[in-house]
Each structure stands twice: as structure tokens, then as C-alpha cells.
Design a protein around this motif. Sequence first.
Motif, PDB file in Angstrom:
ATOM      1  N   GLY A  28       0.772  -1.191   0.040  1.00  0.00           N
ATOM      2  CA  GLY A  28       0.087  -0.028   0.055  1.00  0.00           C
ATOM      3  C   GLY A  28       0.758   1.222   0.056  1.00  0.00           C
ATOM      4  N   LEU A  29       1.973   1.294   0.807  1.00  0.00           N
ATOM      5  CA  LEU A  29       2.842   2.558   0.716  1.00  0.00           C
ATOM      6  C   LEU A  29       3.911   2.269  -0.215  1.00  0.00           C
ATOM      7  N   ASN A  30       4.002   1.432  -0.933  1.00  0.00           N
ATOM      8  CA  ASN A  30       4.958   0.992  -2.056  1.00  0.00           C
ATOM      9  C   ASN A  30       6.308   0.960  -1.484  1.00  0.00           C
ATOM     10  N   LEU A  31       6.439   0.288  -0.278  1.00  0.00           N
ATOM     11  CA  LEU A  31       7.664   0.028   0.394  1.00  0.00           C
ATOM     12  C   LEU A  31       8.880  -0.848  -0.100  1.00  0.00           C
ATOM     13  N   CYS A  32       8.071  -1.609  -0.870  1.00  0.00           N
ATOM     14  CA  CYS A  32       8.818  -2.551  -1.832  1.00  0.00           C
ATOM     15  C   CYS A  32       8.058  -2.745  -3.088  1.00  0.00           C
ATOM     16  N   PRO A  33       8.350  -2.093  -4.063  1.00  0.00           N
ATOM     17  CA  PRO A  33       7.636  -1.963  -5.280  1.00  0.00           C
ATOM     18  C   PRO A  33       7.832  -3.333  -6.141  1.00  0.00           C
ATOM     19  N   PHE A  34       8.375  -4.292  -5.555  1.00  0.00           N
ATOM     20  CA  PHE A  34       8.439  -5.469  -6.222  1.00  0.00           C
ATOM     21  C   PHE A  34       7.324  -6.553  -5.609  1.00  0.00           C
ATOM     22  N   ALA A  35       6.839  -6.251  -4.359  1.00  0.00           N
ATOM     23  CA  ALA A  35       6.003  -7.001  -3.804  1.00  0.00           C
ATOM     24  C   ALA A  35       4.494  -7.221  -4.278  1.00  0.00           C
ATOM     25  N   LYS A  36       4.014  -6.486  -4.886  1.00  0.00           N
ATOM     26  CA  LYS A  36       2.545  -6.409  -5.157  1.00  0.00           C
ATOM     27  C   LYS A  36       2.420  -7.326  -6.587  1.00  0.00           C
ATOM     28  N   ALA A  37       3.315  -7.630  -7.425  1.00  0.00           N
ATOM     29  CA  ALA A  37       3.147  -8.513  -8.366  1.00  0.00           C
ATOM     30  C   ALA A  37       3.227 -10.047  -7.684  1.00  0.00           C
ATOM     31  N   VAL A  38       4.236 -10.318  -6.985  1.00  0.00           N
ATOM     32  CA  VAL A  38       4.333 -11.805  -6.504  1.00  0.00           C
ATOM     33  C   VAL A  38       2.959 -12.013  -5.524  1.00  0.00           C
ATOM     34  N   TYR A  39       2.822 -10.879  -4.825  1.00  0.00           N
ATOM     35  CA  TYR A  39       1.665 -11.191  -3.883  1.00  0.00           C
ATOM     36  C   TYR A  39       0.158 -11.366  -4.728  1.00  0.00           C
ATOM     37  N   ALA A  40       0.125 -10.504  -5.794  1.00  0.00           N
ATOM     38  CA  ALA A  40      -1.195 -10.693  -6.557  1.00  0.00           C
ATOM     39  C   ALA A  40      -1.229 -12.036  -7.209  1.00  0.00           C
ATOM     40  N   LYS A  41      -0.016 -12.778  -7.677  1.00  0.00           N
ATOM     41  CA  LYS A  41       0.100 -13.908  -8.390  1.00  0.00           C
ATOM     42  C   LYS A  41      -0.044 -15.214  -7.308  1.00  0.00           C
ATOM     43  N   GLN A  42      -0.035 -14.749  -6.067  1.00  0.00           N
ATOM     44  CA  GLN A  42      -0.271 -15.691  -4.813  1.00  0.00           C
ATOM     45  C   GLN A  42       1.350 -16.466  -4.744  1.00  0.00           C
ATOM     46  N   GLN A  43       2.226 -15.740  -5.037  1.00  0.00           N
ATOM     47  CA  GLN A  43       3.463 -16.449  -4.959  1.00  0.00           C
ATOM     48  C   GLN A  43       4.285 -16.305  -3.833  1.00  0.00           C
ATOM     49  N   VAL A  44       3.702 -15.657  -2.488  1.00  0.00           N
ATOM     50  CA  VAL A  44       4.259 -15.499  -1.425  1.00  0.00           C
ATOM     51  C   VAL A  44       3.627 -16.492  -0.570  1.00  0.00           C
ATOM     52  N   ARG A  45       4.481 -17.147   0.353  1.00  0.00           N
ATOM     53  CA  ARG A  45       3.958 -18.135   1.185  1.00  0.00           C
ATOM     54  C   ARG A  45       4.153 -17.259   2.684  1.00  0.00           C
ATOM     55  N   ILE A  46       3.242 -17.933   3.437  1.00  0.00           N
ATOM     56  CA  ILE A  46       3.298 -17.255   4.752  1.00  0.00           C
ATOM     57  C   ILE A  46       3.347 -18.377   5.588  1.00  0.00           C
ATOM     58  N   VAL A  47       4.246 -18.541   6.312  1.00  0.00           N
ATOM     59  CA  VAL A  47       4.415 -19.641   7.223  1.00  0.00           C
ATOM     60  C   VAL A  47       4.300 -19.093   8.645  1.00  0.00           C
ATOM     61  N   VAL A  48       3.358 -19.438   9.452  1.00  0.00           N
ATOM     62  CA  VAL A  48       3.362 -18.923  10.876  1.00  0.00           C
ATOM     63  C   VAL A  48       4.011 -19.970  11.852  1.00  0.00           C
ATOM     64  N   SER A  49       5.225 -19.860  12.389  1.00  0.00           N
ATOM     65  CA  SER A  49       5.970 -20.836  13.013  1.00  0.00           C
ATOM     66  C   SER A  49       5.315 -21.305  14.494  1.00  0.00           C
ATOM     67  N   ASP A  50       5.314 -22.433  14.741  1.00  0.00           N
ATOM     68  CA  ASP A  50       5.017 -22.727  16.298  1.00  0.00           C
ATOM     69  C   ASP A  50       6.299 -22.987  17.307  1.00  0.00           C
ATOM     70  N   ALA A  51       7.460 -22.623  16.552  1.00  0.00           N
ATOM     71  CA  ALA A  51       8.582 -22.652  17.414  1.00  0.00           C
ATOM     72  C   ALA A  51       8.571 -22.045  18.672  1.00  0.00           C
ATOM     73  N   THR A  52       9.146 -22.462  19.685  1.00  0.00           N
ATOM     74  CA  THR A  52       9.473 -21.657  20.986  1.00  0.00           C
ATOM     75  C   THR A  52      10.605 -21.561  21.422  1.00  0.00           C
ATOM     76  N   THR A  53      11.817 -22.285  20.459  1.00  0.00           N
ATOM     77  CA  THR A  53      13.236 -21.801  20.743  1.00  0.00           C
ATOM     78  C   THR A  53      13.805 -21.718  19.418  1.00  0.00           C
ATOM     79  N   GLU A  54      14.888 -21.012  19.792  1.00  0.00           N
ATOM     80  CA  GLU A  54      15.822 -20.779  18.667  1.00  0.00           C
ATOM     81  C   GLU A  54      16.163 -21.863  17.680  1.00  0.00           C
ATOM     82  N   ARG A  55      16.499 -22.981  18.457  1.00  0.00           N
ATOM     83  CA  ARG A  55      16.964 -24.192  17.975  1.00  0.00           C
ATOM     84  C   ARG A  55      15.726 -24.897  16.934  1.00  0.00           C
ATOM     85  N   ALA A  56      14.548 -24.713  17.343  1.00  0.00           N
ATOM     86  CA  ALA A  56      13.376 -25.117  16.617  1.00  0.00           C
ATOM     87  C   ALA A  56      13.161 -24.213  15.463  1.00  0.00           C
ATOM     88  N   LEU A  57      13.220 -23.007  15.577  1.00  0.00           N
ATOM     89  CA  LEU A  57      13.165 -21.853  14.666  1.00  0.00           C
ATOM     90  C   LEU A  57      14.350 -22.226  13.492  1.00  0.00           C
TER      91      LEU A  57
END
Length: 190
Positions: A28-57
Motif C-alpha cells: 500500500g505504501l509501496n515500500l517494496c515496489p516488487f511485492a505487489k506482483a508476487v502477492y497478486a500472483k499468490q507466490q508469497v508463502r506465509i508460514v506461521v511458526s509454532d517454534a518456541t526455541t531458537e533451535r526449533a526456529l
Amino acid sequence: MQTANAEPFDPDRVERDVRRWLERAVIGLNLCPFAKAVYAKQQVRIVVSDATTERALLEQLGEEMAMLRDTPAEDIDTTLLVHPQVLQDFLDYNDFLDDADALVETMELDGVLQVASFHPHYQFAGTEADDAENLTNRAPWPILHLLREDSVDRAVAAYPEPDAIIERNVATMRELGAEGFRKLLVDDDA
């Protein structure tokens, strides 16, 4: 901006917060002018980690690097590994980035992948905590952003004056201010 330890872990809410940040701030603020295209094409993978330690992360980071390495860019161009339960302290997070970079080298992905960093308390060296330029790398949750070097190179080559992006982003954040940035990320449905 949400602090990661304020409420119990809810992965769906974390993903909604990250999508809102992507859509309203990064795109929206165009902080990354390259993000819109890959986001619109659904090429951005968002993974919410359940890691609770640095090692697991770190283990999960390695799994995500391997998955990105083995998946065509047309399917997944970039991955956001969001880790709401570990590395809430920015200095600890910043130290962890050395481990992330070492993992890139260990997996022989240097020149293939890079790790960009976003954190609710992001602070560039030599700045004060409330300096506007820090807002450019602030996100609602700690994020390790895996980028393909080839994609970055192509995007930068196609963009006129890529060095001006940083200056423009800092100017945008100075104009918006911390309070404006916070309001931008407020959940309208909450």
C-alpha cells in the motif's frame, strides 16, 4: 503496533496481521515496489511458526529454505517465516540473523537465497528507537523473509533507480510517523 507477547498465540490472527501489513504498508505504501506482483500472483508463502526455541526456529528455517530451493519460483517466489513465540527481543533476533546467514552457507544456498529481516522493534545501527527509518523494517511480528537472489536481481534490474527506494521509504515513514503507521496496521474488524 502489536507486541508479540500481549496475547495467547493464535496463528490465524498472526497471519491476518501479516497480510494486513503486507497489503497496507509493504504494498500500500509501496515500500517494496516488487511485492505487489508476487502477492497478486499468490507466490508469497506465509508460514506461521509454532517454534518456541531458537533451535526449533532454525530447523524450521532450514526446512523452508529447502522447500523454496526445491519449488519453482512460479509456484512460490518468496517465503515469510513468522515466528511469534521466539526472538521477541530485537537484540536476540538481530543476533539470530547470523545463524540464519550461516545456515544459508551451510546449505550451499549462498547466491541462491537471502534472508531479509522484519521485527516489531526493528532498529538500524546508529539510530534511535523512534527514528522514522526504523519503521521501514517494522512488522507486527518477527519475520524472516526468504528471497530468491535471481528474483531480487531481476526486480532491481527492471526498476529505475533502485537506490532511491530506501530514501523514498524513509521520507514516506517520516511523513506518516509512528502513530500513522500504527493506525495503518489496526485491525478494522477488531
